[in-house]
Motif scaffolding. Structure first.
Motif, PDB file in Angstrom:
ATOM      1  N   THR A   1     -34.382  50.911 -37.323  1.00  0.00           N
ATOM      2  CA  THR A   1     -32.995  50.467 -37.443  1.00  0.00           C
ATOM      3  C   THR A   1     -32.227  50.767 -36.162  1.00  0.00           C
ATOM      4  OG1 THR A   1     -33.011  50.841 -39.837  1.00  0.00           O
ATOM      5  CG2 THR A   1     -30.859  50.711 -38.772  1.00  0.00           C
TER       6      THR A   1
ATOM      7  N   ASN B   1     -32.880  48.433 -33.293  1.00  0.00           N
ATOM      8  CA  ASN B   1     -32.438  47.050 -33.477  1.00  0.00           C
ATOM      9  C   ASN B   1     -31.257  46.753 -32.554  1.00  0.00           C
ATOM     10  OD1 ASN B   1     -31.572  44.544 -34.322  1.00  0.00           O
ATOM     11  ND2 ASN B   1     -31.401  45.092 -36.485  1.00  0.00           N
ATOM     12  N   ALA B   2     -31.481  45.887 -31.577  1.00  0.00           N
ATOM     13  CA  ALA B   2     -30.452  45.581 -30.578  1.00  0.00           C
ATOM     14  C   ALA B   2     -29.244  44.873 -31.187  1.00  0.00           C
ATOM     15  CB  ALA B   2     -31.043  44.725 -29.454  1.00  0.00           C
ATOM     16  N   ASP B   3     -29.436  44.239 -32.332  1.00  0.00           N
ATOM     17  CA  ASP B   3     -28.345  43.495 -32.964  1.00  0.00           C
ATOM     18  C   ASP B   3     -27.489  44.364 -33.876  1.00  0.00           C
ATOM     19  OD1 ASP B   3     -29.209  41.113 -31.762  1.00  0.00           O
ATOM     20  OD2 ASP B   3     -30.639  40.738 -33.382  1.00  0.00           O
ATOM     21  N   LEU B   4     -27.852  45.630 -34.008  1.00  0.00           N
ATOM     22  CA  LEU B   4     -27.111  46.520 -34.896  1.00  0.00           C
ATOM     23  C   LEU B   4     -25.755  46.845 -34.277  1.00  0.00           C
ATOM     24  CD1 LEU B   4     -27.681  48.094 -37.572  1.00  0.00           C
ATOM     25  CD2 LEU B   4     -28.184  50.073 -36.139  1.00  0.00           C
ATOM     26  N   GLY B   5     -24.706  46.767 -35.062  1.00  0.00           N
ATOM     27  CA  GLY B   5     -23.374  47.103 -34.564  1.00  0.00           C
ATOM     28  C   GLY B   5     -23.247  48.583 -34.254  1.00  0.00           C
TER      29      GLY B   5
ATOM     30  N   HIS C   1     -25.224  51.753 -35.943  1.00  0.00           N
ATOM     31  CA  HIS C   1     -26.083  52.497 -35.018  1.00  0.00           C
ATOM     32  C   HIS C   1     -25.720  53.975 -35.060  1.00  0.00           C
ATOM     33  CE1 HIS C   1     -27.699  54.070 -31.234  1.00  0.00           C
ATOM     34  NE2 HIS C   1     -28.540  53.050 -31.269  1.00  0.00           N
TER      35      HIS C   1
END
Length: 207
Positions: free
Chosen positions: A131, A134-138, A142
């Motif tokens: 998790t 994950n580069a797309d995690l806000g 994060h």
């Protein structure tokens, strides 16, 4: 309205507290639900040290979201979440869902649970690591995932010292890591004898 996206969980608890502290507000919430689909539900209070209770709180909030919005439109609720915060609540559910599943599995009464603890700890750690990667995690999620991983490793070890830190004590004099008897139960269970998440040196020592 609670506007700070970085304080989503605090705002969610404030929303829950609004109804838990007021029987009138709770009655109104139930009344609004009954007009849609009969018997209504109340909010769920979480316990900060029980991640699955936070999951239960967030899931219930999402169930009741449309009713909160109705009350807000009627100017009967001034602590509803923003749309960004609702999105964050959805992501929190996805983050915590595996831990809720693990909790249910470990609560089983018709099968042995001791030998699966090692696998559950390894699975939980890997989920948090993926998790965070994950580069797309806000930024909010994060931060939450990072704090959870820090707490997870503080309680259970980072997977590289499961055996050697077995006798270490942490907060409230609790044992750090997986108790030796549970590690032994895992190696005696043909399904988990490879000890997932345990390094080779510790695996050999446990055997």
């Amino acid at each position: 309205m609670c506007n700070d996206e970085d304080e989503t969980l605090a705002c969610a608890r404030k929303l829950v507290g609004h109804f838990k502290s007021s029987s009138q507000a709770t009655s109104r919430l139930l009344e609004v639900q009954e007009s849609f689909h009969g018997k209504g539900k109340t909010v769920v209070v979480d316990v900060k040290t029980r991640w699955w209770s936070t999951l239960a709180m967030c899931r219930r909030l999402l169930e009741l979201k449309c009713h909160f919005n109705s009350l807000e439109k009627e100017k009967e609720l001034d602590c509803n979440l923003t749309e960004k915060q609702w999105k964050t609540v959805e992501l929190v559910c996805k983050l915590l869902a595996p831990f809720g599943d693990m909790q249910k599995l470990l609560e089983g009464e018709k099968y042995v649970t001791g030998s699966i603890v090692c696998l559950m700890i390894s699975t939980g750690r890997e989920h948090l690591v993926r998790t965070i990667a994950n580069a797309d995690l806000g930024s909010v999620l994060h931060d939450v995932a990072s704090k959870l991983l820090d707490d997870f490793n503080y309680r259970w070890g980072d997977g590289n010292n499961v055996f050697t830190e077995n006798n270490t004590r942490v907060a409230r004099n609790r044992q750090k890591g997986i108790p030796l008897k549970l590690l032994q139960a895992s190696v005696l269970d043909p399904r988990f004898k490879f000890l997932p998440g345990v390094n080779n040196a510790d695996r050999s020592a446990i055997w």
